[in-house]
Design a protein around this motif. Structure first.
Motif, PDB file in Angstrom:
ATOM      1  N   GLY A 233      34.999 115.002 -24.139  1.00 26.12           N
ATOM      2  CA  GLY A 233      35.827 113.824 -24.371  1.00 26.12           C
ATOM      3  C   GLY A 233      35.900 113.012 -23.095  1.00 26.12           C
ATOM      4  O   GLY A 233      35.918 113.579 -21.998  1.00 26.12           O
ATOM      5  N   VAL A 234      35.930 111.694 -23.227  1.00 22.55           N
ATOM      6  CA  VAL A 234      35.934 110.811 -22.059  1.00 22.55           C
ATOM      7  C   VAL A 234      36.980 109.723 -22.243  1.00 22.55           C
ATOM      8  O   VAL A 234      36.997 109.024 -23.267  1.00 22.55           O
ATOM      9  CB  VAL A 234      34.553 110.166 -21.814  1.00 22.55           C
ATOM     10  CG1 VAL A 234      34.583 109.326 -20.539  1.00 22.55           C
ATOM     11  CG2 VAL A 234      33.454 111.212 -21.746  1.00 22.55           C
ATOM     12  N   ASP A 235      37.843 109.594 -21.240  1.00 17.55           N
ATOM     13  CA  ASP A 235      38.797 108.498 -21.170  1.00 17.55           C
ATOM     14  C   ASP A 235      38.212 107.459 -20.216  1.00 17.55           C
ATOM     15  O   ASP A 235      38.043 107.724 -19.023  1.00 17.55           O
ATOM     16  CB  ASP A 235      40.152 109.001 -20.663  1.00 17.55           C
ATOM     17  CG  ASP A 235      41.188 107.897 -20.586  1.00 17.55           C
ATOM     18  OD1 ASP A 235      41.116 106.955 -21.389  1.00 17.55           O
ATOM     19  OD2 ASP A 235      42.072 107.974 -19.697  1.00 17.55           O
ATOM     20  N   THR A 236      37.849 106.301 -20.725  1.00 14.99           N
ATOM     21  CA  THR A 236      37.102 105.318 -19.946  1.00 14.99           C
ATOM     22  C   THR A 236      38.014 104.291 -19.288  1.00 14.99           C
ATOM     23  O   THR A 236      39.052 103.910 -19.831  1.00 14.99           O
ATOM     24  CB  THR A 236      36.080 104.583 -20.834  1.00 14.99           C
ATOM     25  OG1 THR A 236      36.780 103.906 -21.885  1.00 14.99           O
ATOM     26  CG2 THR A 236      35.100 105.572 -21.443  1.00 14.99           C
ATOM     27  N   HIS A 237      37.597 103.854 -18.096  1.00 11.77           N
ATOM     28  CA  HIS A 237      38.293 102.805 -17.358  1.00 11.77           C
ATOM     29  C   HIS A 237      37.253 101.909 -16.698  1.00 11.77           C
ATOM     30  O   HIS A 237      36.050 102.164 -16.784  1.00 11.77           O
ATOM     31  CB  HIS A 237      39.221 103.410 -16.301  1.00 11.77           C
ATOM     32  CG  HIS A 237      40.277 104.303 -16.863  1.00 11.77           C
ATOM     33  ND1 HIS A 237      41.441 103.833 -17.433  1.00 11.77           N
ATOM     34  CD2 HIS A 237      40.341 105.653 -16.957  1.00 11.77           C
ATOM     35  CE1 HIS A 237      42.174 104.845 -17.852  1.00 11.77           C
ATOM     36  NE2 HIS A 237      41.536 105.968 -17.581  1.00 11.77           N
ATOM     37  N   GLY A 238      37.715 100.882 -16.023  1.00 11.88           N
ATOM     38  CA  GLY A 238      36.795  99.937 -15.428  1.00 11.88           C
ATOM     39  C   GLY A 238      35.980 100.510 -14.292  1.00 11.88           C
ATOM     40  O   GLY A 238      34.776 100.257 -14.179  1.00 11.88           O
TER      41      GLY A 238
ATOM     42  N   HIS B 201      35.599 107.045 -15.028  1.00  9.55           N
ATOM     43  CA  HIS B 201      35.733 107.688 -16.335  1.00  9.55           C
ATOM     44  C   HIS B 201      36.215 109.115 -16.097  1.00  9.55           C
ATOM     45  O   HIS B 201      35.710 109.797 -15.192  1.00  9.55           O
ATOM     46  CB  HIS B 201      34.400 107.720 -17.082  1.00  9.55           C
ATOM     47  CG  HIS B 201      33.894 106.364 -17.470  1.00  9.55           C
ATOM     48  ND1 HIS B 201      34.701 105.261 -17.561  1.00  9.55           N
ATOM     49  CD2 HIS B 201      32.634 105.948 -17.805  1.00  9.55           C
ATOM     50  CE1 HIS B 201      33.988 104.213 -17.929  1.00  9.55           C
ATOM     51  NE2 HIS B 201      32.724 104.601 -18.079  1.00  9.55           N
ATOM     52  N   HIS B 202      37.169 109.560 -16.903  1.00  7.83           N
ATOM     53  CA  HIS B 202      37.652 110.941 -16.782  1.00  7.83           C
ATOM     54  C   HIS B 202      37.119 111.741 -17.965  1.00  7.83           C
ATOM     55  O   HIS B 202      37.342 111.383 -19.126  1.00  7.83           O
ATOM     56  CB  HIS B 202      39.180 110.992 -16.760  1.00  7.83           C
ATOM     57  CG  HIS B 202      39.703 112.237 -16.115  1.00  7.83           C
ATOM     58  ND1 HIS B 202      40.135 112.283 -14.805  1.00  7.83           N
ATOM     59  CD2 HIS B 202      39.838 113.502 -16.587  1.00  7.83           C
ATOM     60  CE1 HIS B 202      40.517 113.503 -14.505  1.00  7.83           C
ATOM     61  NE2 HIS B 202      40.350 114.268 -15.582  1.00  7.83           N
ATOM     62  N   ALA B 203      36.392 112.804 -17.671  1.00  4.64           N
ATOM     63  CA  ALA B 203      35.745 113.619 -18.699  1.00  4.64           C
ATOM     64  C   ALA B 203      36.428 114.975 -18.802  1.00  4.64           C
ATOM     65  O   ALA B 203      36.991 115.486 -17.825  1.00  4.64           O
ATOM     66  CB  ALA B 203      34.266 113.811 -18.370  1.00  4.64           C
ATOM     67  N   ALA B 204      36.357 115.563 -19.996  1.00  4.09           N
ATOM     68  CA  ALA B 204      36.908 116.890 -20.243  1.00  4.09           C
ATOM     69  C   ALA B 204      36.029 117.593 -21.267  1.00  4.09           C
ATOM     70  O   ALA B 204      35.359 116.949 -22.070  1.00  4.09           O
ATOM     71  CB  ALA B 204      38.348 116.804 -20.750  1.00  4.09           C
ATOM     72  N   VAL B 205      36.036 118.929 -21.229  1.00  4.99           N
ATOM     73  CA  VAL B 205      35.278 119.722 -22.200  1.00  4.99           C
ATOM     74  C   VAL B 205      36.181 120.798 -22.763  1.00  4.99           C
ATOM     75  O   VAL B 205      37.051 121.346 -22.075  1.00  4.99           O
ATOM     76  CB  VAL B 205      34.029 120.367 -21.557  1.00  4.99           C
ATOM     77  CG1 VAL B 205      32.986 119.318 -21.259  1.00  4.99           C
ATOM     78  CG2 VAL B 205      34.391 121.134 -20.288  1.00  4.99           C
TER      79      VAL B 205
ATOM     80  N   ALA C  38      38.276 114.755 -26.938  1.00  2.00           N
ATOM     81  CA  ALA C  38      37.445 115.897 -27.325  1.00  2.00           C
ATOM     82  C   ALA C  38      38.027 116.625 -28.531  1.00  2.00           C
ATOM     83  O   ALA C  38      37.305 117.023 -29.451  1.00  2.00           O
ATOM     84  CB  ALA C  38      37.305 116.854 -26.141  1.00  2.00           C
ATOM     85  N   THR C  39      39.347 116.787 -28.565  1.00  7.00           N
ATOM     86  CA  THR C  39      40.000 117.470 -29.677  1.00  7.00           C
ATOM     87  C   THR C  39      39.848 116.683 -30.975  1.00  7.00           C
ATOM     88  O   THR C  39      39.669 117.265 -32.050  1.00  7.00           O
ATOM     89  CB  THR C  39      41.490 117.683 -29.359  1.00  7.00           C
ATOM     90  OG1 THR C  39      41.610 118.424 -28.136  1.00  7.00           O
ATOM     91  CG2 THR C  39      42.180 118.437 -30.474  1.00  7.00           C
TER      92      THR C  39
END
Length: 361
Positions: free
Chosen positions: A14-19, A22-26, A111-112
């Motif tokens: 899962g990715v929370d995107t910004h300018g 990007h913050h990624a999680a698994v 991701a969830t």
């Protein structure tokens, strides 16, 4: 980038995107949080993000927030690498109030959402002719808006302008008005209201002329691209380059991502909404979906209601049955959406022939 097979447990990203980042999680197959990390929003950062996710196991899919904005390039990179990308909506307010909000929380939530099946949307590929049409239409839309604003300002100035100036341009059409105002000579002393008004009107008229030229140039550029992307769409009655361009932009370069014509109807906000109660059985207009696509279908329906004999006969028949104009237009917009969907998803050798009007409720 090529797709690679990775050993290890199956994971979902899962990715929370910004300018800028990007913050990624698994997470694993039962939703346990494995790791999260921040990456720069650059080509190198996208590749590092993908390699980091794959280092935790076999990557099944990645949920990305904002595939049409900050996450557009990341989605393209992941898709090119053979990764299944799912478009994820941001958490609603109730969820944010209960669980809080931070970049790691949002990344894990993305991701969830993919793992649970709550998020299933396929993002637009944004890598073909339709994307070119979309970005050119942005420039055209802003030019049309600026031209309208300039015309409104001209008319507003003329309302309070000195009488001799108003009488000079009274009773002429818009094109002649713009030409006349563009030729005004304000004089050197702008301290006089008449001279200042002339100077302002001349600048606005010349701006209007420049925008006319810009819009004409954009139309000349967009028209061939629309014809290249969907020639069958332009063959439909009531569909011109402007409405076709908007419908293409709403559907994207990969219209096959819409599983059915019903899905496209929901996208365009023309899927009928049940509004029944007791012994009353009816549907109402849909206020959701892409409103620009809905407006394009509305334009098509208005054109057909005015110039297409079969549509006019349908309207007359349904009016005698007691349907209101809104309900008739809802049916016609649903029928137009069916035509448009078939045209968007047809192969170049297929041709859509419009059949008789049928109830589309």
């Amino acid at each position: 980038m090529t797709s690679m097979t990775h050993d290890g447990p199956q994971i979902t990203g899962g990715v929370d995107t910004h300018g800028l980042t990007h913050h990624a999680a698994v997470i694993d197959t039962v939703g346990r949080h494995l790791a999260d990390r921040e990456f720069p929003a650059t080509i190198r950062g996208y590749r590092d993000l993908l390699a980091w996710m794959r280092s935790h196991g076999t990557l099944v899919a990645v949920g990305v927030e904002g595939t049409g904005a900050y996450g557009a390039e990341l989605a393209r990179v992941l898709t090119a690498a053979g990764v299944t990308v799912v478009d994820v909506d941001r958490p609603d307010r109730k969820t944010r109030r209960m669980k809080g909000k931070s970049d790691p929380i949002d990344a894990y939530a993305a991701a969830t959402a993919v793992l649970s099946g709550r998020a299933t949307g396929i993002p637009k590929s944004r890598d073909g002719v339709v994307e070119a049409v979309r970005v050119l239409r942005i420039a055209r839309r802003s030019a049309v808006k600026a031209r309208t604003q300039a015309m409104n300002q001209i008319r507003g100035l003329l309302v309070s302008a000195p009488a001799m100036l108003r009488e000079h341009v009274a009773g002429i059409d818009r094109a002649a008005l713009i030409r006349a105002l563009a030729r005004l000579r304000p004089g050197g002393d702008l301290s006089r209201p008449l001279a200042a008004t002339r100077a302002s009107l001349r600048r606005l008229a010349r701006r209007h002329q420049a925008l006319d030229e810009e819009i004409a140039e954009l139309d000349a550029e967009i028209g061939p691209l629309v014809k290249q992307a969907a020639p069958t769409l332009l063959e439909l009655f009531g569909v011109g380059p402007e409405t076709a361009g908007q419908l293409l932009a709403s559907a994207g370069d990969n219209p096959e991502r819409m599983r059915s014509e019903g899905a496209f109807a929901h996208l365009a906000g023309v899927a009928p909404i049940p509004a029944s109660s007791g012994r009353t059985h009816r549907h109402r207009l849909n206020r959701g979906g892409d409103r620009a696509a809905n407006n394009a279908l509305h334009t098509i329906v208005l054109t057909r209601m005015r110039f297409d004999a079969r549509t006019r006969a349908y309207v007359e028949r349904r009016t005698k049955e007691g349907l209101s104009k809104k309900d008739i237009m809802r049916c016609l917009k649903r029928f137009a959406a069916r035509d448009v969907y078939r045209a968007l998803t047809s192969t170049p050798t297929e041709r859509i022939t419009q059949t008789g009007i049928a109830p589309a409720a």
